[in-house]
Design an enzyme around this catalytic site. Structure first.
Site, PDB file in Angstrom:
ATOM      1  N   GLN A 103     -29.667-100.096  43.148  1.00 41.64           N
ATOM      2  CA  GLN A 103     -28.946-101.240  42.571  1.00 41.64           C
ATOM      3  C   GLN A 103     -29.182-101.215  41.065  1.00 41.64           C
ATOM      4  O   GLN A 103     -30.290-101.502  40.598  1.00 41.64           O
ATOM      5  CB  GLN A 103     -29.439-102.569  43.140  1.00 41.64           C
ATOM      6  CG  GLN A 103     -28.580-103.727  42.598  1.00 41.64           C
ATOM      7  CD  GLN A 103     -29.108-105.108  42.906  1.00 41.64           C
ATOM      8  OE1 GLN A 103     -30.273-105.416  42.631  1.00 41.64           O
ATOM      9  NE2 GLN A 103     -28.267-105.961  43.462  1.00 41.64           N
ATOM     10  N   GLY A 171     -23.886-107.423  39.957  1.00 44.03           N
ATOM     11  CA  GLY A 171     -23.031-108.353  39.205  1.00 44.03           C
ATOM     12  C   GLY A 171     -23.273-109.804  39.597  1.00 44.03           C
ATOM     13  O   GLY A 171     -22.431-110.653  39.336  1.00 44.03           O
ATOM     14  N   HIS A 173     -26.110-113.298  40.720  1.00 44.58           N
ATOM     15  CA  HIS A 173     -27.358-114.049  40.542  1.00 44.58           C
ATOM     16  C   HIS A 173     -27.701-114.422  39.106  1.00 44.58           C
ATOM     17  O   HIS A 173     -28.884-114.519  38.753  1.00 44.58           O
ATOM     18  CB  HIS A 173     -28.536-113.284  41.164  1.00 44.58           C
ATOM     19  CG  HIS A 173     -28.346-112.982  42.619  1.00 44.58           C
ATOM     20  ND1 HIS A 173     -29.189-112.179  43.342  1.00 44.58           N
ATOM     21  CD2 HIS A 173     -27.401-113.378  43.511  1.00 44.58           C
ATOM     22  CE1 HIS A 173     -28.767-112.086  44.594  1.00 44.58           C
ATOM     23  NE2 HIS A 173     -27.672-112.812  44.713  1.00 44.58           N
ATOM     24  N   TYR A 175     -27.415-112.713  36.277  1.00 40.23           N
ATOM     25  CA  TYR A 175     -27.845-111.673  35.336  1.00 40.23           C
ATOM     26  C   TYR A 175     -26.667-111.224  34.454  1.00 40.23           C
ATOM     27  O   TYR A 175     -25.610-111.840  34.477  1.00 40.23           O
ATOM     28  CB  TYR A 175     -28.488-110.508  36.105  1.00 40.23           C
ATOM     29  CG  TYR A 175     -29.737-110.959  36.837  1.00 40.23           C
ATOM     30  CD1 TYR A 175     -30.904-111.273  36.133  1.00 40.23           C
ATOM     31  CD2 TYR A 175     -29.746-111.140  38.219  1.00 40.23           C
ATOM     32  CE1 TYR A 175     -32.034-111.722  36.786  1.00 40.23           C
ATOM     33  CE2 TYR A 175     -30.882-111.596  38.885  1.00 40.23           C
ATOM     34  CZ  TYR A 175     -32.027-111.884  38.154  1.00 40.23           C
ATOM     35  OH  TYR A 175     -33.153-112.342  38.805  1.00 40.23           O
ATOM     36  N   ARG A 224     -22.293-106.158  43.721  1.00 42.29           N
ATOM     37  CA  ARG A 224     -22.848-107.384  44.303  1.00 42.29           C
ATOM     38  C   ARG A 224     -22.418-108.566  43.447  1.00 42.29           C
ATOM     39  O   ARG A 224     -22.573-108.544  42.211  1.00 42.29           O
ATOM     40  CB  ARG A 224     -24.363-107.315  44.356  1.00 42.29           C
ATOM     41  CG  ARG A 224     -24.927-108.378  45.290  1.00 42.29           C
ATOM     42  CD  ARG A 224     -26.387-108.139  45.597  1.00 42.29           C
ATOM     43  NE  ARG A 224     -26.633-108.472  46.989  1.00 42.29           N
ATOM     44  CZ  ARG A 224     -27.721-109.118  47.411  1.00 42.29           C
ATOM     45  NH1 ARG A 224     -28.668-109.469  46.576  1.00 42.29           N
ATOM     46  NH2 ARG A 224     -27.879-109.399  48.687  1.00 42.29           N
TER      47      ARG A 224
HETATM   48  C1  LIG Z   1     -38.566-110.758  46.923  1.00 37.93           C
HETATM   49  C2  LIG Z   1     -37.079-110.767  46.703  1.00 37.93           C
HETATM   50  C3  LIG Z   1     -36.558-110.052  45.631  1.00 37.93           C
HETATM   51  C4  LIG Z   1     -35.167-110.016  45.423  1.00 37.93           C
HETATM   52  N1  LIG Z   1     -34.661-109.230  44.427  1.00 37.93           N
HETATM   53  C5  LIG Z   1     -33.327-109.029  44.328  1.00 37.93           C
HETATM   54  C6  LIG Z   1     -32.788-108.033  43.468  1.00 37.93           C
HETATM   55  O1  LIG Z   1     -33.502-107.273  42.778  1.00 37.93           O
HETATM   56  N2  LIG Z   1     -31.433-107.905  43.410  1.00 37.93           N
HETATM   57  C7  LIG Z   1     -30.613-108.704  44.162  1.00 37.93           C
HETATM   58  O2  LIG Z   1     -29.392-108.573  44.070  1.00 37.93           O
HETATM   59  N3  LIG Z   1     -31.113-109.636  45.008  1.00 37.93           N
HETATM   60  C8  LIG Z   1     -32.427-109.789  45.139  1.00 37.93           C
HETATM   61  N4  LIG Z   1     -32.931-110.667  46.080  1.00 37.93           N
HETATM   62  C9  LIG Z   1     -32.017-111.345  46.997  1.00 37.93           C
HETATM   63  C10 LIG Z   1     -31.873-110.544  48.296  1.00 37.93           C
HETATM   64  O3  LIG Z   1     -31.190-109.324  48.076  1.00 37.93           O
HETATM   65  C11 LIG Z   1     -31.089-111.328  49.364  1.00 37.93           C
HETATM   66  O4  LIG Z   1     -29.788-111.597  48.912  1.00 37.93           O
HETATM   67  C12 LIG Z   1     -31.786-112.639  49.725  1.00 37.93           C
HETATM   68  O5  LIG Z   1     -33.164-112.447  49.969  1.00 37.93           O
HETATM   69  C13 LIG Z   1     -31.141-113.272  50.946  1.00 37.93           C
HETATM   70  O6  LIG Z   1     -31.316-112.453  52.061  1.00 37.93           O
HETATM   71  P1  LIG Z   1     -32.423-112.838  53.203  1.00 37.93           P
HETATM   72  O7  LIG Z   1     -32.131-114.285  53.529  1.00 37.93           O
HETATM   73  O8  LIG Z   1     -32.120-111.890  54.322  1.00 37.93           O
HETATM   74  O9  LIG Z   1     -33.777-112.672  52.603  1.00 37.93           O
HETATM   75  C14 LIG Z   1     -34.306-110.749  46.271  1.00 37.93           C
HETATM   76  C15 LIG Z   1     -34.856-111.476  47.340  1.00 37.93           C
HETATM   77  C16 LIG Z   1     -36.209-111.478  47.580  1.00 37.93           C
HETATM   78  C17 LIG Z   1     -36.761-112.236  48.761  1.00 37.93           C
END
Ligand SMILES: Cc1cc2nc3c(=O)[nH]c(=O)nc-3n(C[C@H](O)[C@H](O)[C@H](O)COP(=O)(O)O)c2cc1C
Length: 367
Positions: A103, A171, A173, A175, A224
């Site tokens: 990513q 793309g 969250h 950022y 994304r």
């Molecule tokens: C510890 C952690 C780090 C994350 N880092 C990123 C990231 O680097 N890039 C991203 O697009 N989303 C990131 N996310 C969001 C996850 O990709 C995902 O969308 C989110 O956890 C929801 O999925 P889940 O409910 O199955 O955990 C992160 C989530 C967690 C828990």
């Protein structure tokens, strides 16, 4: 309804050939000192491949701009040492029969990290803003924008060269790319700004076109996206299906193969009068493949988890109902796979009593 039939069908799109529909969601882990993924990081990803995850998306890994990161332990996707680390990662994943894409990420304007580490130049973004009223860096010049687009393209070319199966552009969250999308953080009056979301998508489209140019026609490109922002969970960049169509279709035309539609809870609907979620709408309006995500198999969402809330395993029935209906093609799973490399096999074999929940302690180490 059979989990096996729905989730354990293969999927192929261009360079991407995967054995099931389960995607490991990108999750920042901050275990890569000075931006270099270690042997432990490679082992962590290889274990998910051994655990039969279909497609692994890496944690966000930053492109070659001095201020693309706010954390010295987040991996780079540039420089010989970091790329050698990533070569180990993908080789390990392939040797275990898995598939993976990095990513690629530029954080844009950020809060300073709690560690006190800061990049050697100020953060950069469309208008210096991370959220309304919070300015913590520079407004990008035309030269900054052009160099950033080139850096995204170079990262994608490196992903292909190292042997990854696809690439994901971050793309979402709040950022950098999302800072361009959002009118609250993009106040530019030049061609990268504008009143409509379609106008503010110009930067993303130029990034996608450059990435496509660098990787060629046959390499799968994922982007994304999220409507929500960390500063505003209920935000909707696209307030109607018409706006969503005007946002997504130009990105599809620019080269996106798969839209990864980030929600905190996958079952939440996007627009009144339909129970489609974000990924469902994206697929309906673009005809492209989509990935859904958000609290799959857990009863609590991920941002609350950072605050310490624990989540317990939950049923997949609603997910399977939507998937059987054809709403989306792939399902990304975050926390369950962070905590347990064997989650996929347990789901496949219906070993539900062995499923673990998620608590914040899981973040402290790579298992
Ligand atoms: C510890 C952690 C780090 C994350 N880092 C990123 C990231 O680097 N890039 C991203 O697009 N989303 C990131 N996310 C969001 C996850 O990709 C995902 O969308 C989110 O956890 C929801 O999925 P889940 O409910 O199955 O955990 C992160 C989530 C967690 C828990």
């Amino acid at each position: 309804m059979s989990t096996n039939n729905t989730l354990f069908r293969p999927f192929s799109l261009k360079s991407l050939n995967i054995k099931n529909r389960i995607v490991m969601a990108p999750m920042t882990r901050s275990f890569s000192p000075n931006g270099v993924p270690t042997a432990d990081v490679a082992t962590y990803y290889r274990k998910r491949a051994e655990g039969e995850v279909g497609l692994i998306l890496s944690e966000g890994t930053v492109i070659d701009r001095v201020s693309s990161s706010n954390d010295a332990n987040i991996p780079h996707f540039y420089g010989n040492d970091a790329l050698a680390g990533w070569q180990n990662v993908i080789d390990g994943v392939h040797s275990a029969g898995g598939a993976m894409g990095p990513q690629i990420w530029h954080m844009g304007i950020m809060d300073n990290h709690r560690s006190g580490w800061v990049p050697s130049q100020p953060f950069e973004g469309p208008s210096g803003l991370n959220r309304p009223g919070f300015n913590n860096g520079n407004t990008m010049t035309d030269a900054d924008i052009a160099d950033t687009i080139t850096a995204f393209g170079r990262a994608a070319a490196d992903a292909k060269r190292l042997g990854f199966d696809c690439v994901e552009i971050h793309g979402a969250h709040g950022y950098l790319i999302d800072q361009f999308f959002w009118d609250a953080t993009n106040q530019r009056t030049d061609i990268y700004g504008g009143k409509t979301l379609a106008e503010r998508s110009r930067f993303a489209i130029e990034v996608i076109k450059e990435v496509r140019k660098q990787v060629g026609d046959d390499f799968a490109i994922i982007i994304r996206l999220s409507q929500w922002k960390p500063a505003d969970y209920t935000n909707q960049l696209a307030k109607t299906p018409q706006e969503l169509e005007a946002w997504l279709n130009p990105m599809a035309d620019a080269g996106v193969d798969i839209f990864h539609c980030s929600q905190r809870r996958f079952w939440e609907t996007e627009y009144e009068g339909s129970d489609l979620n974000f990924a469902g709408w994206a697929k309906k309006l673009t005809g492209k493949a989509t990935i859904t995500v958000g609290s799959v198999g857990l009863d609590g969402e991920f941002l609350a988890a950072f605050g310490g809330a624990s989540s317990n395993p939950s049923s997949l029935d609603e997910l399977l109902r939507r998937m059987d209906r054809g709403d989306f093609d792939l399902v990304a799973v975050g926390r369950p796979l962070l905590a347990d490399p064997h989650w996929t096999q347990k789901i496949r074999d219906n070993r539900t009593t062995e499923l673990k929940g998620f608590s914040k302690e899981a973040l402290m180490q790579l298992v």
